[in-house]
Design an enzyme around this catalytic site. Structure first.
Site, PDB file in Angstrom:
ATOM      1  N   ASP A 174       0.944  -1.194  -0.239  1.00 54.36           N
ATOM      2  CA  ASP A 174      -0.190   0.029  -0.017  1.00 54.36           C
ATOM      3  C   ASP A 174       0.772   1.259  -0.019  1.00 54.36           C
ATOM      4  O   ASP A 174       1.807   1.592   0.552  1.00 54.36           O
ATOM      5  CB  ASP A 174      -0.797  -0.011   1.293  1.00 54.36           C
ATOM      6  CG  ASP A 174      -2.021   1.141   1.256  1.00 54.36           C
ATOM      7  OD1 ASP A 174      -2.951   0.876   0.379  1.00 54.36           O
ATOM      8  OD2 ASP A 174      -1.980   2.116   1.894  1.00 54.36           O
TER       9      ASP A 174
ATOM     10  N   ASP B 298      -4.468   2.437  -5.004  1.00 52.70           N
ATOM     11  CA  ASP B 298      -3.164   2.530  -4.624  1.00 52.70           C
ATOM     12  C   ASP B 298      -2.497   1.299  -3.954  1.00 52.70           C
ATOM     13  O   ASP B 298      -1.458   1.406  -3.364  1.00 52.70           O
ATOM     14  CB  ASP B 298      -2.626   3.822  -3.809  1.00 52.70           C
ATOM     15  CG  ASP B 298      -3.430   3.800  -2.326  1.00 52.70           C
ATOM     16  OD1 ASP B 298      -4.639   3.238  -2.368  1.00 52.70           O
ATOM     17  OD2 ASP B 298      -2.743   3.810  -1.405  1.00 52.70           O
TER      18      ASP B 298
END
Length: 530
Positions: A409, A453
Site C-alpha cells: 500500500d 494505490d
C-alpha cells in the site's frame, strides 16, 4: 561442406562459462555426438550452480543437435522444449525463433508434418514481427530457411535467404561461405525439380541464379590455391551448368575436384560433382562413363531422399538413351507421374504452412486479447482480474511451490492526490509499478495492481526470501527520486507478507498478507511486516 545441413552454433554471445558450450560444439562438429552428450551432462550441474542460463541454453542446443544426428528424435525434441523455455524466460525472441526452426526441422525429418509446420509457422511469425535485428537474427533466418527447404518449401526458404542477405548487408556483415552454399543448393534443387516437371523457363531461372551467385563468389574469393570452400561452390555450379546444357564448362569444373571432395567426405558437393559429370558425359554420348558417375552420385545420396530421387531420375534418363525412347516410354511416363505427385505433395505442404501460420496468428491474437483483459491500463501490471485468477490457481493446486504474497500500500496516497492532482498520483503509481516490475523474475513472479494505490506481488519464494524481496522493494522506493513528479512530497510504501501454508486457500493467503499490511501501517508505515 564442413558441417553440412546445419548452421554453426552461435557461441560468441554466451554467458561467462561459454567455453564449456564451445567444447560441446567442437565435439559436435568433429562428429563425436556421444562425447558431446556426455560433456553436456558433465557441464550442466556446474553451469546451473553458476546461474549461467545463456550457456545452459547452448548446452541444450548441443544436446538437440547431437540427438538429432544420432536419430534420437524424442530426446532431441525434449532438449528442444527445454531450450525453448529458456529462450522464452530470457525474453530472447530471436533465440526462440531459431530454436522453433531447429525443432521444426526435427519434426519434419521424423515425418511429423503437422507439428513441424506449426513450429515453423511460429518461428516465421517471430522473425517477421520482432524488431531485434542485431545479434544472430541472420543465423535464425538461415535456420528457418533450412527447415523450410528440408520440407520442400522452396519459396519460403528462398524468401528467408534473401532476407538473410539483406540483413547482413544492412548491418555491414559478411554472411560467410555457408550462406552461399545453402542458398545455391536451394536454387539448384528447386531448379532441377522444376526441370523434371518440364517447367523449363522457371527451372532455368533458378539454375541461372545459382550459377550467378557461385560465379560471383568465386570471383570475389579468387585464391592462388583452390580451397575446400571454393571446391564446394565449384561443384554446385557445375551441376547447375550441366542442367543448363553448358556441358563443357560443367565437366571442366567438376572433373578436377571430385576426388578431393570424396576424400574429404563432403558428400553433397561430391554428389553434385558426380551428377554434373554424369549429365555432361551423357550429353557427349559417353554413356558408360555417364553411368559410372551417376551411380556414384546415387551412392553418395543414400542419406538424402531428395538428392537420391534426383540421381535416380538422371539414371532413368540415361537408361532411356541406352535402350531407346520407345522401349523406356512407360518407365519415363511413370517417373514423370511420380515427380508430379511429389510436387503436389510439396504444394500441399506449402498450404499446410499457410494454414498453420493463420492458426498461430489467430491464437496469438486471442492470447493478446486475453492478456489485455488481465492488464491494468495505467501501470501495465496485472490487474484485479489476474489477481483473482492467481488465487483460484492456488486453490486448484496449479502453482509451483513455495508461494508467498506481498500486499503493498502506498503510504498516505490520498494526500498526494489532494496536494498535487490525480494526474500526479497516476504518475507516482506508474513509477512505483516500474520498481515492482524490476524486482520480479520473468516467468516466476507476478506484480499486480490490486485496486487504487494497493498492489500485490505473487512470488515463487519461501517466507524468508519473500521478506528479503519486500525489503529490497521498500528500499528501492525510498531511494527513488520522486521530486520531479511530486515536488516536496515523500513517497513510501508499507508491505504485508505471507507464505502459503498447507490447508490455506488463496483467499486465506491474501487475508494473512493483508492483515500483516495493516500491522506495518499501524507500526509507523514505510516498513515490512510478516
Amino acid at each position: 561442406m564442413a558441417a553440412e545441413g546445419r548452421l554453426p552454433v552461435p557461441v560468441s554471445r554466451q554467458g561467462p562459462l561459454n567455453r564449456l558450450a564451445q567444447l560441446v560444439g567442437e565435439l559436435l562438429w568433429a562428429g563425436r555426438q556421444e562425447q558431446a552428450l556426455a560433456a553436456a551432462d558433465e557441464f550442466e550441474p556446474l553451469v546451473r550452480a553458476f546461474g549461467d542460463d545463456r550457456t545452459l541454453g547452448f548446452l541444450f542446443q548441443g544436446r538437440l543437435f547431437a540427438h538429432e544426428d544420432l536419430d534420437h528424435i524424442e530426446d532431441a525434441l525434449a532438449a528442444g522444449e527445454v531450450l525453448l523455455a529458456l529462450r522464452k524466460a530470457a525474453g530472447d525472441v530471436v533465440g526462440e525463433a531459431k530454436t522453433l526452426a531447429d525443432v521444426a526441422g526435427v519434426y519434419l525429418r521424423a515425418g511429423r508434418l503437422t507439428e513441424g509446420m506449426r513450429y515453423l509457422a511460429r518461428a516465421g511469425m517471430l522473425l517477421d514481427h520482432t524488431t531485434r535485428r542485431a545479434g544472430y537474427y541472420g543465423v535464425a533466418l538461415g535456420t528457418y530457411a533450412q527447415a523450410a527447404q528440408a520440407a520442400g518449401l522452396y519459396e519460403v526458404a528462398a524468401a528467408a535467404s534473401e532476407r538473410e542477405a539483406e540483413h547482413y548487408a544492412v548491418y555491414g556483415r559478411v554472411p560467410g561461405t555457408f550462406f552461399e552454399q545453402i542458398y545455391i543448393t536451394l536454387l539448384l534443387i528447386w531448379g532441377v525439380r522444376l526441370d523434371q516437371l518440364g517447367h523449363l523457363h522457371e527451372a532455368h531461372s533458378r539454375l541461372h541464379r545459382a550459377t550467378e551467385i557461385a560465379t560471383n563468389w568465386l570471383a570475389a574469393n579468387a585464391d592462388t590455391e583452390l580451397t575446400d570452400d571454393a571446391r564446394e561452390i565449384v561443384a554446385l555450379r557445375a551441376l547447375a551448368l550441366a542442367k543448363l546444357g553448358r556441358t563443357d564448362q560443367a565437366i571442366a569444373d567438376a572433373e578436377p575436384i571430385v576426388a578431393a571432395l570424396r576424400s574429404r567426405v563432403f558428400w553433397l558437393p561430391a554428389w553434385a560433382a558426380h551428377l554434373a559429370l554424369g549429365i555432361g558425359r551423357r550429353a557427349k554420348g559417353d554413356l558408360a562413363a555417364a553411368r559410372r558417375e551417376l551411380v556414384a552420385a546415387r551412392q553418395l545420396a543414400e542419406r538424402s531422399p531428395e538428392e537420391l530421387r534426383i540421381a535416380k531420375y538422371e539414371l532413368a534418363v540415361l537408361a532411356s538413351e541406352v535402350h531407346g525412347a520407345e522401349a523406356t516410354a512407360d518407365l519415363m511416363e511413370a517417373l514423370s507421374e511420380h515427380a508430379r505427385q511429389l510436387w503436389q505433395q510439396r504444394l500441399h505442404r506449402v498450404a499446410m504452412l499457410h494454414q498453420a501460420r493463420q492458426r498461430e496468428e489467430l491464437e496469438v491474437e486471442g492470447m493478446r486479447a486475453a492478456a489485455a483483459l488481465l492488464r491494468d491500463p495505467l501501470t501495465g501490471l496485472g490487474n484485479r482480474r489476474q489477481h483473482d485468477q492467481l488465487l483460484r490457481e492456488i486453490d486448484t493446486g496449479a502453482v509451483t511451490l513455495p508461494v508467498s504474497l506481498l500486499v503493498i500500500d502506498v503510504d498516505k496516497f490520498k494526500s498526494i492526490n489532494d496536494t498535487h492532482s490525480h494526474t500526479v498520483g497516476d504518475a507516482v503509481l506508474c513509477a512505483l509499478a516500474s520498481v515492482f516490475r524490476a524486482h520480479c523474475r520473468v516467468g516466476q513472479d507476478t506484480a499486480l495492481r490490486y485496486a487504487g494505490d494497493e498492489f500485490t506481488i505473487v512470488l515463487n519464494a519461501n517466507l524468508e526470501a519473500a521478506v528479503e524481496v519486500a525489503e529490497r522493494i521498500r528500499t528501492a522506493v525510498a531511494l527513488t527520486d520522486f521530486e520531479p513528479i511530486a515536488p516536496g512530497t515523500p513517497i513510501s510504501i508499507s508491505t504485508g507478507v505471507a507464505m502459503l501454508r498447507p490447508g490455506m486457500t488463496g483467499a486465506d493467503l491474501f487475508q494473512a498478507a493483508d492483515t500483516n499490511l495493516y500491522q506495518a501501517k499501524r507500526g509507523g508505515r514505510d516498513r515490512v511486516a510478516a
